[in-house]
Design an enzyme around this catalytic site. Structure first.
Site, PDB file in Angstrom:
ATOM      1  N   PRO A 277       3.513   6.096  10.889  1.00 17.06           N
ATOM      2  CA  PRO A 277       4.714   5.264  11.071  1.00 17.06           C
ATOM      3  C   PRO A 277       4.526   3.886  10.436  1.00 17.06           C
ATOM      4  CG  PRO A 277       3.449   5.323  13.108  1.00 17.06           C
ATOM      5  CD  PRO A 277       2.754   6.255  12.145  1.00 17.06           C
ATOM      6  N   ASP A 447       0.681   0.014   8.936  1.00 11.49           N
ATOM      7  CA  ASP A 447       0.696   1.023   9.988  1.00 11.49           C
ATOM      8  C   ASP A 447       1.159   0.358  11.283  1.00 11.49           C
ATOM      9  OD1 ASP A 447       0.173   2.906  11.946  1.00 11.49           O
ATOM     10  OD2 ASP A 447      -1.806   3.456  11.181  1.00 11.49           O
ATOM     11  N   HIS A 448       2.344   0.748  11.766  1.00 10.19           N
ATOM     12  CA  HIS A 448       2.921   0.069  12.926  1.00 10.19           C
ATOM     13  C   HIS A 448       2.214   0.407  14.227  1.00 10.19           C
ATOM     14  CE1 HIS A 448       5.723  -2.398  14.910  1.00 10.19           C
ATOM     15  NE2 HIS A 448       6.788  -2.170  14.162  1.00 10.19           N
ATOM     16  N   ARG A 449       1.279   1.353  14.213  1.00 13.45           N
ATOM     17  CA  ARG A 449       0.537   1.666  15.432  1.00 13.45           C
ATOM     18  C   ARG A 449      -0.450   0.565  15.785  1.00 13.45           C
ATOM     19  NH1 ARG A 449      -1.817   7.407  13.759  1.00 13.45           N
ATOM     20  NH2 ARG A 449      -2.249   6.129  11.896  1.00 13.45           N
TER      21      ARG A 449
END
Length: 475
Positions: A277, A447-449
């Site tokens: 994501p 990476d939005h995590r």
């Protein structure tokens, strides 16, 4: 598991980097096969073991699944000494000379030049003595025969068989018990005697359409058997289209060119990136001061790429979360080192040489290191650690006049920076006065995590300050 061990001394830069077949366990790279001869002697036997070792396709990188034989450095029958180069293998990133760990005779080549083999598959046989060559050649012939065994029937044949079976000739006089439940219901409604109906379903089973036809009712739904029969008549082209999930029109005059090993790896990585994501943040950076510095230092061999890499590394020191990654989907991995990977286009693919410890090297040493990496990359001579150890990636298309673009996040990293060209831009200050300043647009994909919008915004602000006050880059 056997390991591929770098030799202490590499050849000159004009030669490919080398790896040796290590024998920590012989089951992977050079696997001994024992031919045992029992000789009677004083009520017991002793065993004489002659070795034929299989030369396996080595894993030259963590992402390599198969390799291509570029060339064999030795021919069948040549005597090999420990440490001699045997074969040049093209991995997904580079070409490498592979050396043997054993003395022996190259008895047979299993995988010829230009052919590919999976990692771990035998590509040649090494005999210990001349007496073993005949046996080794026999084994090689057996392996070649195994690859050329009769293949299963083609998908077209299989599909055609299925379709033909589905449209088998109707059975005369189907029984009531061979009708579908709905067909029985229709037969009762329309007073149709099932014993007189010809079934067209599988094994002569009576279908609702058969009952409607017997009752003189025009079915709104065309019988499936007609469609199937048409497919058989047209060479099962309809079945092929369904099986493939879509149809692609072949344009006349087009040609198909297979991916190189490197292009296969790039394609695989890009597809893998789709599972992450990601989000993107853009930021305009004034480059007047950086442009002035570049004019001073380029005479000493400093490139704009080295300047940008150094600036990014210095900003990452203050924002370690942007240098982190998410490997298991549930934790942060903070990288102790700041290794800047820089995308480089080469013939037949794309590779990212890594400037290791970019924050600790001075600008001039960093530029020298970058020049060496580019030369090795274009010669396909990079060692694995020189292209797979990046923690943050930089992609610069500014030299082509591209003003902005988005980059795809490489697997195993937290962020990648896309840098556009620096161009004159009209700028207004707080007092309403206009001026012209050089600006470049920087887009970062993350990476939005593990990295959030505020993290990237703060990182880009720091990066912009370093670019606008670049004196620290030369310290």
């Amino acid at each position: 598991m056997a390991s591929l061990t770098k030799l202490p001394n590499y050849p000159s830069s004009s030669q490919s980097p080398s790896l040796s077949f290590s024998s920590s366990l012989s089951s992977h790279i050079l696997k001994p096969h024992h031919r045992t001869i029992s000789i009677p002697r004083r009520n017991h036997t002793f065993r004489v073991s002659a070795k034929i070792r299989e030369i396996f396709m080595p894993a030259l990188s963590s992402t390599m699944t198969e390799g291509k034989i570029v060339s064999w450095s030795k021919s069948e029958g040549d005597i090999l000494k420990k440490g001699e180069s045997v074969v040049v293998v093209e991995s997904d990133k580079a070409d490498m000379d592979v050396e043997t760990f054993y003395d022996g005779i190259l008895a047979a080549i299993v995988v010829a030049e230009g052919e590919s083999a999976p990692v771990g598959a035998p590509i040649g046989l090494l005999a210990e003595t001349e007496d073993d060559i005949a046996e080794a050649k026999a084994r090689a012939a057996g392996k070649s025969a195994g690859k050329s065994t009769t293949a299963p029937e083609s998908p077209a044949q299989a599909e055609e068989t299925v379709v033909v079976a589905a449209v088998a000739a109707p059975t005369e006089g189907g029984r009531e018990g061979a009708a579908t439940p709905y067909a029985k219901k229709l037969a009762k409604q329309h007073k149709v005697e099932l014993s007189k109906v010809k079934g067209t379903g599988n094994y002569g089973r009576i279908t609702p359409e058969d009952v409607e036809k017997a009752a003189g009712i025009v079915s709104k739904k065309a019988p499936e058997v007609v469609v199937a029969a048409a497919a058989v008549k047209e060479g099962v082209s309809a079945v092929k289209t369904v099986a493939s999930g879509g149809s692609f029109v072949d344009v006349p005059g087009s040609s198909v060119v297979p991916f190189t090993t490197m292009q296969v790896a790039v394609a695989r990585n890009m597809v893998e990136s789709l599972s992450v994501p990601t989000f993107r943040v853009g930021y305009p950076v004034v480059t007047d001061a950086l442009d002035a510095l570049y004019q001073k230092v380029k005479k000493k061999g400093v490139t704009m790429t080295a300047l940008l890499a150094k600036a990014a590394a210095m900003a990452l020191v203050q924002h370690p979360v942007v240098n982190s990654t998410c490997k298991d989907g549930k934790s942060f991995t903070y990288n102790e080192k700041i290794n800047i990977a820089v995308a480089v286009s080469i013939d037949g693919g794309l590779i990212t040489p890594v400037l290791q410890d970019a924050d600790k090297l001075d600008l001039y040493l960093l530029s020298q290191k970058w020049k060496e990496l580019v030369e090795k990359a274009r010669a396909k001579q990079l060692q694995p650690h020189e292209y797979n150890s990046g923690t943050f990636t930089l992609s610069n298309l500014g030299m082509f006049g591209v003003d902005r673009f988005d980059a795809i996040l490489p697997p195993g990293q937290g962020a990648i920076m896309a840098v556009g060209a620096s161009k004159p831009t009209v700028d207004a200050d707080a007092d309403g006065f206009f001026s012209v300043k050089n600006k470049m647009l920087v887009n970062v994909t993350a990476d939005h995590r593990v990295i959030y919008g505020a993290d990237l915004a703060a990182f880009l602000q720091t990066f912009s300050k370093i670019i606008q006050n670049p004196d620290s880059l030369t310290m």
